[in-house]
Design an enzyme around this catalytic site. Structure first.
Site, PDB file in Angstrom:
ATOM      1  N   ASP A   1      -6.000  -6.465  -2.474  1.00 35.22           N
ATOM      2  CA  ASP A   1      -6.576  -6.436  -1.140  1.00 35.22           C
ATOM      3  C   ASP A   1      -8.095  -6.268  -1.224  1.00 35.22           C
ATOM      4  OD1 ASP A   1      -6.548  -6.376   1.617  1.00 35.22           O
ATOM      5  OD2 ASP A   1      -4.941  -4.899   1.755  1.00 35.22           O
TER       6      ASP A   1
ATOM      7  N   LYS B   1      -0.961  -8.071  -5.882  1.00 38.85           N
ATOM      8  CA  LYS B   1      -1.646  -8.357  -4.622  1.00 38.85           C
ATOM      9  C   LYS B   1      -2.899  -7.495  -4.603  1.00 38.85           C
ATOM     10  CE  LYS B   1      -1.130  -7.665   0.417  1.00 38.85           C
ATOM     11  NZ  LYS B   1      -0.165  -7.423   1.521  1.00 38.85           N
TER      12      LYS B   1
ATOM     13  N   SER C   1      -7.124 -11.485  -1.534  1.00 35.64           N
ATOM     14  CA  SER C   1      -7.491 -11.431  -0.113  1.00 35.64           C
ATOM     15  C   SER C   1      -8.953 -11.826   0.086  1.00 35.64           C
ATOM     16  CB  SER C   1      -7.249 -10.022   0.441  1.00 35.64           C
ATOM     17  OG  SER C   1      -5.884  -9.706   0.378  1.00 35.64           O
TER      18      SER C   1
ATOM     19  N   ASP D   1      -3.690 -10.199   9.347  1.00 33.28           N
ATOM     20  CA  ASP D   1      -2.367  -9.626   9.038  1.00 33.28           C
ATOM     21  C   ASP D   1      -1.375 -10.067  10.100  1.00 33.28           C
ATOM     22  OD1 ASP D   1      -3.671  -8.236   7.075  1.00 33.28           O
ATOM     23  OD2 ASP D   1      -3.107  -6.250   7.821  1.00 33.28           O
TER      24      ASP D   1
ATOM     25  N   ASP E   1       0.835  -1.203   0.000  1.00 32.12           N
ATOM     26  CA  ASP E   1       0.000   0.000   0.000  1.00 32.12           C
ATOM     27  C   ASP E   1       0.874   1.259   0.000  1.00 32.12           C
ATOM     28  OD1 ASP E   1      -2.292   1.509   0.099  1.00 32.12           O
ATOM     29  OD2 ASP E   1      -3.156   0.426   1.800  1.00 32.12           O
TER      30      ASP E   1
HETATM   31  C1  GLA Z   1      -4.295  -5.051   4.584  1.00 36.22           C
HETATM   32  C2  GLA Z   1      -3.458  -6.243   4.132  1.00 36.22           C
HETATM   33  C3  GLA Z   1      -2.013  -6.016   4.509  1.00 36.22           C
HETATM   34  C4  GLA Z   1      -1.493  -4.736   3.893  1.00 36.22           C
HETATM   35  C5  GLA Z   1      -2.378  -3.573   4.315  1.00 36.22           C
HETATM   36  C6  GLA Z   1      -2.026  -2.308   3.560  1.00 36.22           C
HETATM   37  O1  GLA Z   1      -4.378  -4.944   5.956  1.00 36.22           O
HETATM   38  O2  GLA Z   1      -3.942  -7.419   4.682  1.00 36.22           O
HETATM   39  O3  GLA Z   1      -1.217  -7.118   4.081  1.00 36.22           O
HETATM   40  O4  GLA Z   1      -1.474  -4.883   2.504  1.00 36.22           O
HETATM   41  O5  GLA Z   1      -3.754  -3.839   4.058  1.00 36.22           O
HETATM   42  O6  GLA Z   1      -2.841  -1.227   3.901  1.00 36.22           O
END
Ligand code: GLA
Length: 438
Positions: free
Chosen positions: A157, A155, A189, A218, A80
């Site tokens: 999210d 990735k 995710s 996380d 992010d």
């Molecule tokens: C989520 C994801 C993390 C990361 C954050 C970034 O929490 O699960 O792995 O990428 O967002 O904001």
């Protein structure tokens, strides 16, 4: 001393059909920014640690110069906070140019020239978790932008979106990724957000869409967090283990080895368990300052080899009592229909002295009559060939692990090469064999 009484297990379902886009035949390996560097955008006051192109270039250089790439860690990925707060005038994503002055394509090129792959982060929602533009309403444009930039790994999210939309949305974005014609590993995710919303993820669909997916929380920089993930994988193994295989992997989140929260023993435990899980090995650590003993854990080739085993079968917890756990992962070589195994003895206890665990291989389900050649993968100690009925002892340090490789020993002591990469092995043999644990 713990003499084990192995508990009963439900059948392991194998041979599930998963995504066959030719990618991620073994779990992806590389470096991902989030856990260590988070959303630090303050390059004025903290230029050395902020999310900027310089940080990623330095990490890429280290992967190459310090031998990580040659061990398989061949990807550098944004997480992010790389984005500008708005799309450009054409509706395309753009980086924050104050931190990424050369642009994302140049950063991808930088990695490619060095033999590395380049990963990017986005979110199937209106915003990323940190509040930057998400892909909703722009799925095709963003897939095309990633392909134009030379992205190899995405990735995606799931913040700021409806979990009920994900069953359609994640596959649709995967479709657009495929439509670009560029090979891009797809990290989802999808299940974790649905689980949080009280839904039951449709893993049949997930494994046909994603190369890897997050199931759970996380990771944070603590042993407590690592243990919670280990427990989740053990407690839910009958649901999640069968979904793993070449091209499609469960993702228990990043390696935090070398940061602030894990001791040396706990770091070995994370590395060993991520090898048992057939997990992506995504280091999130400052490789510029990591201490040598932690670096050695990340670079342990014997453990990486277990993680990357070509059969791609995820391991299971086969024993758990009074803080002692035993985990087993079937690996190659397979000889005369007997699998080799990686076995992790994990000590969750905090007594100030190692715990001795004593087992016979037979109790673990390892029944090859001519025995197994056993090596400790952290100490590089060879135990020699041990027959299934013989008792075998290990001392496991508090919050530590002993990880051994048990290679099927054939009397000829010749392991034909073709077994190592043979994915056509009759997996129907596995459930019975694996079930002998219980
Ligand atoms: C989520 C994801 C993390 C990361 C954050 C970034 O929490 O699960 O792995 O990428 O967002 O904001």
């Amino acid at each position: 001393m713990w003499k084990i009484a192995v508990v009963a297990f439900a059948s392991l379902v194998v041979g599930v059909c998963g995504l066959e886009n030719g990618l991620a035949r073994t779990p992806p390996m590389g470096w991902l920014a989030w856990q260590r560097f988070r959303c630090n955008t303050d390059c004025q006051n903290d230029p050395h640690h902020c999310i900027s192109e310089a940080l990623f270039m330095q990490m890429g250089d280290i992967l190459v110069n310090e031998g990580y790439r040659d061990l398989g860690y061949d990807m550098i990925s944004l997480d992010d906070c790389w984005l500008a707060t708005h799309r450009d005038a054409h509706g395309r994503l753009q980086p924050d140019y104050s931190r990424f002055p050369s642009g994302i394509k140049a950063l991808a090129d930088y990695m490619h020239i060095r033999g590395l792959k380049f990963g990017i982060y986005e979110d199937y929602g209106n915003y990323t978790c940190a509040g930057y533009p998400g892909i909703l309403g722009h799925l095709q444009t963003d897939a095309n932008t990633f392909a134009d930039w030379g992205v190899d790994y995405v990735k995606l999210d799931g913040c700021y979106s409806l979990p009920t939309d994900m069953d359609a949305g994640y596959p649709l974005f995967g479709y657009y990724l495929n439509q670009t014609g560029r090979n891009m590993v797809y990290s989802c995710s999808w299940p974790v957000y649905q689980t949080y919303a009280g839904m039951t993820p449709n893993y049949t669909a997930i494994i046909q869409t994603c190369n890897l997916w997050r199931n759970f929380d996380d990771i944070q920089d603590s042993w407590d967090s690592v243990q919670r993930i280990i427990d989740y994988y053990g407690d839910n193994q009958d649901t999640i283990v069968p979904n793993a295989g070449p091209g499609h992997w469960n993702d228990p989140d990043m390696l935090i080895i070398g940061n602030f929260g894990l001791s040396y023993e706990q770091s070995k435990s994370q590395m060993a368990m991520w090898a048992i899980f057939a997990a992506p090995l995504l280091m999130s650590v400052d490789l510029r300052t990591i201490r040598p003993e932690y670096k050695a854990i990340l670079k342990n080739k014997a453990v990486i080899d277990v993680n990357q085993d070509p059969l791609g079968i995820q391991g299971k917890r086969i024993y758990k009592d009074k803080g002692i756990e035993i985990w087993a992962r079937p690996i190659s070589p397979v000889v005369n229909n007997y699998y080799s195994y990686a076995i992790a003895f994990l000590n969750r206890r905090t007594d100030g002295t190692p715990s001795e665990v004593s087992v016979t291989l037979k109790e673990l389900g390892l029944t090859n009559p001519t025995g197994y050649s056993i090596t400790d993968l952290f100490d590089n100690r060879a135990y020699g060939v041990i027959l299934p009925d013989k008792r075998f002892k290990v001392d496991v340090n508090p919050t530590g692990v002993v990880l051994v490789r048990c290679n099927v020993f054939s009397s000829l002591n010749q392991i034909p090469n073709q077994f190592v990469r043979d994915n056509s092995i009759n997996n129907n043999l596995l459930p019975n064999h694996f079930n002998q644990f219980g």
